[in-house]
Design a protein around this motif. Structure first.
Motif, PDB file in Angstrom:
ATOM      1  N   ILE A  86       0.701 -23.698 -25.445  1.00 13.26           N
ATOM      2  CA  ILE A  86       0.380 -22.668 -26.578  1.00 13.26           C
ATOM      3  C   ILE A  86       1.519 -22.079 -26.791  1.00 13.26           C
ATOM      4  O   ILE A  86       2.175 -21.398 -26.069  1.00 13.26           O
ATOM      5  N   SER A  87       1.876 -21.396 -27.939  1.00 14.28           N
ATOM      6  CA  SER A  87       2.759 -20.111 -28.473  1.00 14.28           C
ATOM      7  C   SER A  87       1.659 -19.234 -28.951  1.00 14.28           C
ATOM      8  O   SER A  87       0.657 -19.615 -29.693  1.00 14.28           O
ATOM      9  N   GLY A  88       2.220 -17.956 -29.126  1.00 14.88           N
ATOM     10  CA  GLY A  88       1.415 -16.744 -29.627  1.00 14.88           C
ATOM     11  C   GLY A  88       0.074 -16.387 -28.847  1.00 14.88           C
ATOM     12  O   GLY A  88      -0.057 -16.741 -27.758  1.00 14.88           O
ATOM     13  N   GLU A  89      -0.957 -16.083 -29.454  1.00 16.97           N
ATOM     14  CA  GLU A  89      -2.173 -15.791 -28.893  1.00 16.97           C
ATOM     15  C   GLU A  89      -3.091 -16.782 -28.657  1.00 16.97           C
ATOM     16  O   GLU A  89      -2.813 -17.744 -29.527  1.00 16.97           O
ATOM     17  N   THR A  90      -4.072 -16.569 -27.911  1.00 15.71           N
ATOM     18  CA  THR A  90      -5.186 -17.837 -27.729  1.00 15.71           C
ATOM     19  C   THR A  90      -5.951 -17.688 -28.838  1.00 15.71           C
ATOM     20  O   THR A  90      -6.020 -16.681 -29.383  1.00 15.71           O
ATOM     21  N   PRO A  91      -6.865 -18.855 -28.981  1.00  9.57           N
ATOM     22  CA  PRO A  91      -7.808 -18.679 -30.201  1.00  9.57           C
ATOM     23  C   PRO A  91      -8.791 -17.714 -30.130  1.00  9.57           C
ATOM     24  O   PRO A  91      -9.538 -17.323 -30.933  1.00  9.57           O
ATOM     25  N   PRO A 138      -3.574 -13.740 -23.298  1.00  4.59           N
ATOM     26  CA  PRO A 138      -2.213 -12.892 -23.799  1.00  4.59           C
ATOM     27  C   PRO A 138      -2.336 -13.173 -25.321  1.00  4.59           C
ATOM     28  O   PRO A 138      -2.585 -14.113 -25.955  1.00  4.59           O
ATOM     29  N   SER A 139      -1.168 -12.347 -26.051  1.00  8.15           N
ATOM     30  CA  SER A 139      -0.621 -12.566 -27.401  1.00  8.15           C
ATOM     31  C   SER A 139       0.591 -13.442 -27.451  1.00  8.15           C
ATOM     32  O   SER A 139       0.744 -14.063 -28.544  1.00  8.15           O
ATOM     33  N   ASN A 140       1.374 -13.251 -26.336  1.00  7.59           N
ATOM     34  CA  ASN A 140       2.558 -13.988 -26.290  1.00  7.59           C
ATOM     35  C   ASN A 140       2.905 -14.310 -25.153  1.00  7.59           C
ATOM     36  O   ASN A 140       1.958 -14.215 -23.987  1.00  7.59           O
ATOM     37  N   ASP A 141       3.941 -15.264 -24.847  1.00  6.14           N
ATOM     38  CA  ASP A 141       4.568 -15.896 -23.431  1.00  6.14           C
ATOM     39  C   ASP A 141       5.034 -14.669 -22.522  1.00  6.14           C
ATOM     40  O   ASP A 141       5.298 -13.649 -23.074  1.00  6.14           O
ATOM     41  N   HIS A 142       5.114 -14.890 -21.299  1.00 10.43           N
ATOM     42  CA  HIS A 142       5.901 -14.100 -20.544  1.00 10.43           C
ATOM     43  C   HIS A 142       7.607 -14.218 -20.501  1.00 10.43           C
ATOM     44  O   HIS A 142       8.271 -13.091 -20.697  1.00 10.43           O
ATOM     45  N   THR A 143       8.045 -15.380 -20.859  1.00 11.04           N
ATOM     46  CA  THR A 143       9.592 -15.774 -20.854  1.00 11.04           C
ATOM     47  C   THR A 143       9.916 -14.909 -21.840  1.00 11.04           C
ATOM     48  O   THR A 143      11.072 -14.081 -21.778  1.00 11.04           O
ATOM     49  N   LEU A 144       9.861 -14.864 -23.118  1.00 11.91           N
ATOM     50  CA  LEU A 144      10.432 -14.253 -24.206  1.00 11.91           C
ATOM     51  C   LEU A 144       9.620 -13.261 -24.843  1.00 11.91           C
ATOM     52  O   LEU A 144      10.159 -12.204 -25.270  1.00 11.91           O
ATOM     53  N   GLY A 145       8.315 -13.040 -24.605  1.00  9.13           N
ATOM     54  CA  GLY A 145       7.520 -11.986 -24.994  1.00  9.13           C
ATOM     55  C   GLY A 145       7.313 -11.978 -26.572  1.00  9.13           C
ATOM     56  O   GLY A 145       6.856 -10.905 -27.166  1.00  9.13           O
ATOM     57  N   THR A 146       7.551 -13.173 -27.115  1.00  6.97           N
ATOM     58  CA  THR A 146       7.287 -13.273 -28.619  1.00  6.97           C
ATOM     59  C   THR A 146       6.699 -14.649 -28.926  1.00  6.97           C
ATOM     60  O   THR A 146       6.491 -15.470 -28.218  1.00  6.97           O
ATOM     61  N   ALA A 147       6.284 -14.702 -30.219  1.00  9.59           N
ATOM     62  CA  ALA A 147       5.399 -15.865 -30.691  1.00  9.59           C
ATOM     63  C   ALA A 147       6.516 -17.185 -30.481  1.00  9.59           C
ATOM     64  O   ALA A 147       5.730 -18.427 -30.675  1.00  9.59           O
TER      65      ALA A 147
END
Length: 212
Positions: free
Chosen positions: A62-67, A73-82
Motif C-alpha cells: 500500500i501507499s499512503g495511509e491504511t484504510p 501509518p499515514s506514509n511509508d518509511h523510505t520516502l515519508g510521502t504518499a
C-alpha cells in the motif's frame, strides 16, 4: 590390488570429493549477494520476498495511509510521502483473532556461516495490536524454526529493529504478523535489509509519523 592401483583409487576418490565440494561451494551466496536478495523498500513490489502459502492471509502492499483510522501509518518509511509504499496487515473483518500473515525471504545459503544482521522498520499502533515476529527457518543439516524477535513496542512512529543471525545452513527469514483482538491492529513493515556481521545494537527508533 597393488599399492600403485590403490593409490590411484584413493586419488580418484579424493578428486571426486573435491569436485563435489567446488560445485557445492560455487552455489553458495556471498554476503553481497545476500544483501541484494534481502534488501527491499517495497516501492517496486515485494522484491525477492514472497507470500507464504501456510498462513491465513497475505500482507498488503500500500501507499499512503491504511484504510482504518487510529491505526497504521499515514506514509511509508523510505520516502515519508504518499509516493512510497510499504506492506501491512489489514485486521478488519473478515480477519479473526490470531490469524497469521507471513512474508518469506528467498532461500539463502552462504558458505562461511558467519553472523549477519537483519533489520527492518515497523509501525505498530492501535488499541488491538497483535504480534509481529521475525522468524528464522533453517534447513538441510538442521531443520528448525525459531522466533528471533517479537515486538514489544507500540506507538505512532516508525521504529527499527535489528536481530543477529548465525545460520548453520540454508535459511529463510519470515516476517509474521498476527491479528489482535479487534480492527484497530494494523501493523506495517518497510525497508528490510541484511548486512554482514553481528548487529551493533538492538531495537532503535525514530521518524515519528502521523497515524493513518
Amino acid at each position: 590390488m597393488d599399492k600403485r592401483n590403490q593409490l590411484f583409487a584413493y586419488l580418484h576418490i579424493f578428486a571426486s570429493i573435491l569436485t563435489s565440494c567446488l560445485v557445492a561451494c560455487a552455489a553458495h551466496s556471498s554476503i553481497n549477494e545476500v544483501e541484494s536478495q534481502v534488501k527491499c523498500t517495497f516501492d517496486a513490489g515485494l522484491c525477492s520476498w514472497h507470500q507464504s502459502v501456510n498462513d491465513n492471509f497475505d500482507w498488503t502492499l500500500i501507499s499512503g495511509e491504511t484504510p482504518t483510522t487510529n491505526t497504521g501509518p499515514s506514509n511509508d518509511h523510505t520516502l515519508g510521502t504518499a509516493a512510497g509504499k510499504y506492506i501491512f496487515i489489514e485486521t478488519s473483518a473478515p480477519r479473526k483473532l490470531n490469524e497469521r500473515a507471513a512474508l518469506m525471504s528467498p532461500l539463502i545459503d552462504t558458505w562461511n556461516h558467519n553472523y549477519m544482521c537483519f533489520s527492518m522498520w515497523y509501525f505498530a499502533y492501535g488499541s488491538n495490536i497483535g504480534d509481529l515476529r521475525i522468524i528464522l527457518k533453517q534447513s538441510k543439516f538442521v531443520n528448525k524454526t525459531e522466533t528471533l524477535w517479537i515486538n514489544s513496542f507500540q506507538g505512532s512512529l516508525w521504529k527499527q529493529t535489528t536481530v543477529s543471525i548465525l545460520p548453520t545452513g540454508p535459511f529463510q527469514i519470515i516476517i509474521e504478523g498476527t491479528v489482535g483482538s479487534g480492527y484497530l491492529g494494523d501493523i506495517a513493515v518497510d525497508d528490510v535489509a541484511v548486512t554482514g556481521g553481528k548487529c551493533s545494537n538492538g531495537t532503535s527508533g525514530t521518524n515519528p509519523s502521523p497515524v493513518g
